[in-house]
Motif scaffolding. Sequence first.
Motif, PDB file in Angstrom:
ATOM      1  N   TYR A   8      -4.899  -7.088  -7.478  1.00 42.85           N
ATOM      2  CA  TYR A   8      -5.505  -7.295  -8.787  1.00 42.85           C
ATOM      3  C   TYR A   8      -4.427  -7.467  -9.853  1.00 42.85           C
ATOM      4  O   TYR A   8      -4.618  -8.143 -10.843  1.00 42.85           O
ATOM      5  N   SER A  14      -5.448  -4.271  -2.743  1.00 43.03           N
ATOM      6  CA  SER A  14      -6.762  -4.013  -2.164  1.00 43.03           C
ATOM      7  C   SER A  14      -6.670  -3.666  -0.675  1.00 43.03           C
ATOM      8  O   SER A  14      -5.756  -4.092   0.014  1.00 43.03           O
ATOM      9  N   PRO A  36      -3.423  -0.487   1.575  1.00 42.96           N
ATOM     10  CA  PRO A  36      -3.476  -1.663   0.698  1.00 42.96           C
ATOM     11  C   PRO A  36      -2.415  -2.686   1.092  1.00 42.96           C
ATOM     12  O   PRO A  36      -1.290  -2.310   1.448  1.00 42.96           O
TER      13      PRO A  36
END
Length: 70
Positions: A8, A14, A36
């Motif tokens: 992001y 993510s 992540p």
Amino acid sequence: MYIFGGFYDSSNFSRAIYLFVPEDNSITKVGTLPYPIGQAPGAWDGEKIYLVGGRGPGPNKYIVIFTPRD
């Protein structure tokens, strides 16, 4: 088409795994990565998808193996 991780911003990566179906423009969350990850190259062997390295705050020197469901 599977979408693995991503980010992001430069510090917020993510763990999501999504399935995108272009024919009906739908996207569904189908799993979660163990940590992540972003910008990881992937390879498909006809059965499994292998994600190699990548960027992120996690241990990116590993290979993540994902087996899609039918």
